[in-house]
Motif scaffolding. Sequence first.
Motif, PDB file in Angstrom:
ATOM      1  N   PHE A  75      -2.788  -1.098  -1.620  1.00 36.71           N
ATOM      2  CA  PHE A  75      -1.852  -0.048  -1.210  1.00 36.71           C
ATOM      3  C   PHE A  75      -2.201   0.467   0.181  1.00 36.71           C
ATOM      4  N   ARG A  76      -3.464   0.694   0.420  1.00 40.62           N
ATOM      5  CA  ARG A  76      -3.861   1.192   1.746  1.00 40.62           C
ATOM      6  C   ARG A  76      -3.498   0.193   2.842  1.00 40.62           C
ATOM      7  N   VAL A  79       0.432   0.270   3.612  1.00 40.61           N
ATOM      8  CA  VAL A  79       0.976   1.375   4.404  1.00 40.61           C
ATOM      9  C   VAL A  79       0.268   1.524   5.747  1.00 40.61           C
ATOM     10  N   GLU A  83       0.636   4.196   9.060  1.00 41.70           N
ATOM     11  CA  GLU A  83      -0.448   5.097   9.435  1.00 41.70           C
ATOM     12  C   GLU A  83      -0.922   4.841  10.867  1.00 41.70           C
ATOM     13  N   ALA A  90       6.759   7.858   3.523  1.00 44.37           N
ATOM     14  CA  ALA A  90       6.662   8.183   2.099  1.00 44.37           C
ATOM     15  C   ALA A  90       7.057   6.953   1.313  1.00 44.37           C
ATOM     16  N   ALA A  91       6.609   6.883   0.060  1.00 47.38           N
ATOM     17  CA  ALA A  91       6.896   5.737  -0.788  1.00 47.38           C
ATOM     18  C   ALA A  91       7.422   6.182  -2.141  1.00 47.38           C
ATOM     19  N   ASP A  97       4.470  -2.025  -9.039  1.00 47.91           N
ATOM     20  CA  ASP A  97       3.393  -1.130  -8.611  1.00 47.91           C
ATOM     21  C   ASP A  97       2.478  -0.725  -9.761  1.00 47.91           C
ATOM     22  N   HIS A 108       0.605   7.566  -6.743  1.00 47.49           N
ATOM     23  CA  HIS A 108       1.244   8.670  -6.025  1.00 47.49           C
ATOM     24  C   HIS A 108       0.189   9.614  -5.438  1.00 47.49           C
ATOM     25  N   GLN A 111      -1.096   8.079  -2.240  1.00 47.59           N
ATOM     26  CA  GLN A 111      -0.299   8.212  -1.017  1.00 47.59           C
ATOM     27  C   GLN A 111      -0.426   9.611  -0.422  1.00 47.59           C
ATOM     28  N   HIS A 114      -3.034  10.245   2.444  1.00 46.58           N
ATOM     29  CA  HIS A 114      -2.902   9.675   3.783  1.00 46.58           C
ATOM     30  C   HIS A 114      -2.408  10.723   4.788  1.00 46.58           C
ATOM     31  N   CYS A 117       1.494  10.694   5.526  1.00 42.34           N
ATOM     32  CA  CYS A 117       2.410  10.679   4.388  1.00 42.34           C
ATOM     33  C   CYS A 117       3.021  12.067   4.205  1.00 42.34           C
TER      34      CYS A 117
END
Length: 325
Positions: A75-76, A79, A83, A90-91, A97, A108, A111, A114, A117
């Motif tokens: 995930f990191r 996105v 970043e 936003a996701a 997932d 969630h 996210q 971050h 985000c």
Amino acid sequence: MKKRLKFRDDGTFVIVQFSDVEFLDEFDFDPETPKYDSETRALMERIIEAEKPDLIVFAGDVIASNRARDPIHSFRQAVKAAEMSCTPWAAVFGNHDSEGEVPRKTMHELQLQHEYCVAEPDPEGVNGAGNFVVTVAGKDEDTAAAIYFLDSGDYSAIGDRVGGYDWIRRDQINWYVGKSRELTRRIDEQPLPALAFFHIPLPEYNDVWDYQVCYGHRYDSCCSSPEINSGMFAAMVEMGDVMGTFVGHDHGNDFWGTLHGIRLCYGRSTRYVSYVDGVRHDLVPTGARVIRLKEGERRFDTWIRQNDGTVVEEQPEHLPEGRKA
């Protein structure tokens, strides 16, 4: 402190929608397999540089969690392009997932950690993970637009009676209606221009393709909607604020059409387009949908930027053919 979203001096606000990037751990691939994660990240970086968006939305299936050795790391990485560009993002989450060991609630919470985000913590007592609304300020600093994010779930929880994909639940719809009413009261009782993002298309996506003029492609045989129509579309029609909805999920679909005053839009798959019998087929190029709002107007422009840098402003017309048995 999170950056406040605001219309530009020229009155526009640009959103880039990345769909189904499905990051995983490339080191698990066979050496002969193309490095799709790095290709996808490079594509996102090129689109961000070209469009310079005010907001990036990951429209679900941010990772392929059941194939990822470390879903949090994946995930990191997914996105990272947002970043690194210092762009607000936003996701929402899709079915892939949460197929692995990490729950979508954890995704969630991840996210929210971050720096860029702009997502919000989940409201209490509402089904799913990643239900929130962000607002966009106008030139006078007042709220000028709203963007809703909803968790469309993964798979039916009552598979013994109803199979297939999950649906937006009644408590989520009630939450949306409450937020819409709250924002309407603050804007002189007029519905605030709004958009909505979620992953799995509503059943009305099939309706608009079958019965209305649409623009774009439906290379998949249908829109993979849930078997249950829980009433989210009806709620948006009744509230009168949402001008357009945006989904991913079906890699071969990128069309849009208008039903009862709401434009139902697909993104463009950012990682790949479709699989036929397990084989990757590039029916249309990968890319992203771009949305441009105009302050004070109840409309938006949208186009697709493809992986070769070209911009598709006018998609092919599809005339309604009715519902096929």
